[in-house]
Write an enzyme that holds these catalytic residues in place. Sequence first.
Site, PDB file in Angstrom:
ATOM      1  N   ALA A  10      48.874  43.621  42.522  1.00  0.00           N
ATOM      2  CA  ALA A  10      48.289  42.286  42.646  1.00  0.00           C
ATOM      3  C   ALA A  10      46.966  42.181  43.666  1.00  0.00           C
ATOM      4  CB  ALA A  10      49.582  41.231  43.300  1.00  0.00           C
ATOM      5  N   GLY A  11      46.955  43.264  44.426  1.00  0.00           N
ATOM      6  CA  GLY A  11      46.207  43.376  45.610  1.00  0.00           C
ATOM      7  C   GLY A  11      44.487  43.204  45.179  1.00  0.00           C
ATOM      8  N   ARG A  15      37.989  47.376  48.470  1.00  0.00           N
ATOM      9  CA  ARG A  15      37.253  48.729  48.944  1.00  0.00           C
ATOM     10  C   ARG A  15      36.471  49.131  47.564  1.00  0.00           C
ATOM     11  NH1 ARG A  15      42.236  51.140  52.355  1.00  0.00           N
ATOM     12  NH2 ARG A  15      43.178  49.407  51.176  1.00  0.00           N
ATOM     13  N   TYR A 104      53.017  51.915  43.296  1.00  0.00           N
ATOM     14  CA  TYR A 104      51.774  51.016  43.457  1.00  0.00           C
ATOM     15  C   TYR A 104      50.746  51.656  42.155  1.00  0.00           C
ATOM     16  CZ  TYR A 104      52.950  50.228  48.088  1.00  0.00           C
ATOM     17  OH  TYR A 104      53.686  49.846  49.617  1.00  0.00           O
ATOM     18  N   TYR A 390      18.568  47.736   4.965  1.00  0.00           N
ATOM     19  CA  TYR A 390      18.617  46.364   5.812  1.00  0.00           C
ATOM     20  C   TYR A 390      17.397  45.465   5.387  1.00  0.00           C
ATOM     21  CZ  TYR A 390      19.101  43.107   9.602  1.00  0.00           C
ATOM     22  OH  TYR A 390      19.299  41.928  10.421  1.00  0.00           O
TER      23      TYR A 390
HETATM   24  C1  UD1 Z   1      49.810  51.405  51.073  1.00  0.00           C
HETATM   25  C2  UD1 Z   1      51.051  51.655  52.136  1.00  0.00           C
HETATM   26  C3  UD1 Z   1      50.626  52.916  52.769  1.00  0.00           C
HETATM   27  C4  UD1 Z   1      50.598  54.202  51.877  1.00  0.00           C
HETATM   28  C5  UD1 Z   1      49.459  53.829  50.746  1.00  0.00           C
HETATM   29  C6  UD1 Z   1      49.590  54.762  49.944  1.00  0.00           C
HETATM   30  C7  UD1 Z   1      51.904  49.611  52.844  1.00  0.00           C
HETATM   31  C8  UD1 Z   1      51.645  48.508  53.861  1.00  0.00           C
HETATM   32  N1  UD1 Z   1      50.947  50.449  53.082  1.00  0.00           N
HETATM   33  O1  UD1 Z   1      48.565  51.262  51.986  1.00  0.00           O
HETATM   34  O2  UD1 Z   1      51.692  52.944  53.772  1.00  0.00           O
HETATM   35  O3  UD1 Z   1      50.322  55.271  52.624  1.00  0.00           O
HETATM   36  O4  UD1 Z   1      49.625  52.686  50.117  1.00  0.00           O
HETATM   37  O5  UD1 Z   1      48.498  54.939  49.011  1.00  0.00           O
HETATM   38  O6  UD1 Z   1      52.470  49.447  51.875  1.00  0.00           O
HETATM   39  N2  UD1 Z   1      49.641  44.891  46.729  1.00  0.00           N
HETATM   40  C9  UD1 Z   1      49.966  43.938  45.989  1.00  0.00           C
HETATM   41  N3  UD1 Z   1      50.270  42.654  46.627  1.00  0.00           N
HETATM   42  C10 UD1 Z   1      49.619  42.515  48.130  1.00  0.00           C
HETATM   43  C11 UD1 Z   1      49.134  43.855  48.767  1.00  0.00           C
HETATM   44  C12 UD1 Z   1      49.096  44.974  48.039  1.00  0.00           C
HETATM   45  O7  UD1 Z   1      50.493  43.800  44.803  1.00  0.00           O
HETATM   46  O8  UD1 Z   1      49.783  41.517  48.678  1.00  0.00           O
HETATM   47  C13 UD1 Z   1      49.343  46.446  45.810  1.00  0.00           C
HETATM   48  C14 UD1 Z   1      47.950  46.645  45.675  1.00  0.00           C
HETATM   49  O9  UD1 Z   1      47.403  45.884  44.456  1.00  0.00           O
HETATM   50  C15 UD1 Z   1      47.989  48.334  45.639  1.00  0.00           C
HETATM   51  C16 UD1 Z   1      49.226  48.322  46.490  1.00  0.00           C
HETATM   52  O10 UD1 Z   1      50.103  47.270  46.330  1.00  0.00           O
HETATM   53  O11 UD1 Z   1      48.257  48.606  44.158  1.00  0.00           O
HETATM   54  C17 UD1 Z   1      49.060  49.164  47.683  1.00  0.00           C
HETATM   55  O12 UD1 Z   1      48.095  48.052  48.546  1.00  0.00           O
HETATM   56  P1  UD1 Z   1      46.967  48.437  49.394  1.00  0.00           P
HETATM   57  O13 UD1 Z   1      46.392  47.368  50.208  1.00  0.00           O
HETATM   58  O14 UD1 Z   1      46.124  49.415  48.327  1.00  0.00           O
HETATM   59  O15 UD1 Z   1      47.522  49.356  50.451  1.00  0.00           O
HETATM   60  P2  UD1 Z   1      47.176  50.610  51.274  1.00  0.00           P
HETATM   61  O16 UD1 Z   1      46.342  50.237  52.413  1.00  0.00           O
HETATM   62  O17 UD1 Z   1      46.529  51.595  50.534  1.00  0.00           O
HETATM   63 CA    CA Z   2      46.193  51.790  48.313  1.00  0.00          CA
END
Ligand code: UD1
Ligand code: CA
Length: 457
Positions: A10-11, A15, A104, A390
């Site tokens: 969902a994120g 970046r 993820y 054509y």
């Molecule tokens: C996250 C982990 C970190 C880990 C890393 C591994 C957390 C707080 N941190 O960091 O410990 O080392 O992944 O790659 O979990 N997402 C949602 N909803 C939200 C936020 C995020 O669905 O509200 C999803 C994103 O789409 C993504 C995943 O969760 O697929 C991880 O989110 P991201 O913001 O990329 O976390 P990182 O900072 O990479």
């Molecule tokens: Ca990530």
Amino acid sequence: MKASVIILAAGQGQRMKSNIPKPLHKIAGVPMVEQVITSVKASGQIDNLYLVIGHQGDLVREAVSQAFSDINFVVQAEQLGTGHAVDQCRELLKDFKGTVLVTYADTPLFRPETFQQLLDYHKEQELAATVITAQIDDPTGYGRIVRGDDGYLKKIVEQKDATTEELQITEINTGTYCFDSELLFKYLAHVTPDNAQAEYYLPDVLPLMIANGYRVGAYCIADPQESMGINDRVQLAKAEEIMRQRICVEHMLAGVTIINPSQTYIEQGCQIGTDTIIYPNTYIQKGTIVGSNCIIGPNVRLTKAVLADNIQIEQAVVVESSIGENTVVGPFAYIRPGSEIGANCKVGDFVEIKNTSVGDRSKVPHHSYIGDAEIGSGVNIGCGTITCNYDGKKKSKTVIQDNSFIGSNTSLVAPVTVGAGAYVAAGSTITEDVPAGSLGIARARQVNKLGWKKTEG
Ligand code: UD1
Ligand code: CA
């Protein structure tokens, strides 16, 4: 008992600096989220699969539903962190008792066996939760694993919340975990957004479990490459390289010779027969099937192409078309969608073929455009022949029947048919059908003006 799976997608993926949702960015031809779903499913221990979507969720839902029919989509309207994202599945999982696997959508390199090993370890050790960790050289950006004196996990600290000392830790959180379902949702309710990013962090559920007397495991994987998270395009390219290498290794171990794997671009899900040799700068894209004993490349792109055995193809593009055995293609040929080239044919240099069937043993050796045509077997198409398919409004068909011979530099103005065994004289513009066994000549007669040079001026 099989595990339920929650995949977070969902994120915003800020970046990436992209208008495309991050989960749909591709690695070796497959959107990351689909890669994750495929690997999780292939682990073979999966019950229901929940995909949490949010930012550009409709696009993600649409793409994923086209690839899989059994995904439960869960909408996280506001992206308040990974803990909050998992919490959106609370209602759906309220009657589920067992293991929940969380991963993820931006960590696409996990192998199915790794998920399997995690689930096995989690069960054997009777843990409340288990997190997959990895030892990596540069842990920048990842959550760090803080272990207690007993070796078990104590907590995970995010880069932005870590002390200088914690930043030195090279064991990272991969973002893939197993949880006991009831404990997960029980303690998730107590997680607070009390951190540098003001988010509800999923890893923060772990110390809450530990404080209540539960054991949490940290399962460190052997191949740290699998743990790679994709947050920006640099990581995307790196993951692409790893995946591409993996795919090449699979094909090589299955009997395909790849001259230079680092310059060979094979997407996932392609089939290649044994003893086929692939020269550099070749792109074999999704949906392509290549037979045995072929020589492919250098500089070839095959997109949804189906190639039989013993084909040679060099410096050429084949899209959504098939080629029969022993046929030679290129250099510099372009076979466009809807074409079926037979066996023992030749499609030579500077030849474009579109939506055309070419029978066995027929040759289009040089400088031709053949579009919307039906070419029989044993036909020879002379150099420079084009189908004029054509008229500016509609496309028309050219039929060239078996064993006919088209002289060089012929224009075939469609719709038109050249009968079996017919000949067309070089330089003709054919606007009427040529009956079988006949010779069609359609060009002005040559006039020689004798002695013309002497009288000039
Ligand atoms: C996250 C982990 C970190 C880990 C890393 C591994 C957390 C707080 N941190 O960091 O410990 O080392 O992944 O790659 O979990 N997402 C949602 N909803 C939200 C936020 C995020 O669905 O509200 C999803 C994103 O789409 C993504 C995943 O969760 O697929 C991880 O989110 P991201 O913001 O990329 O976390 P990182 O900072 O990479
Ligand atoms: Ca990530």
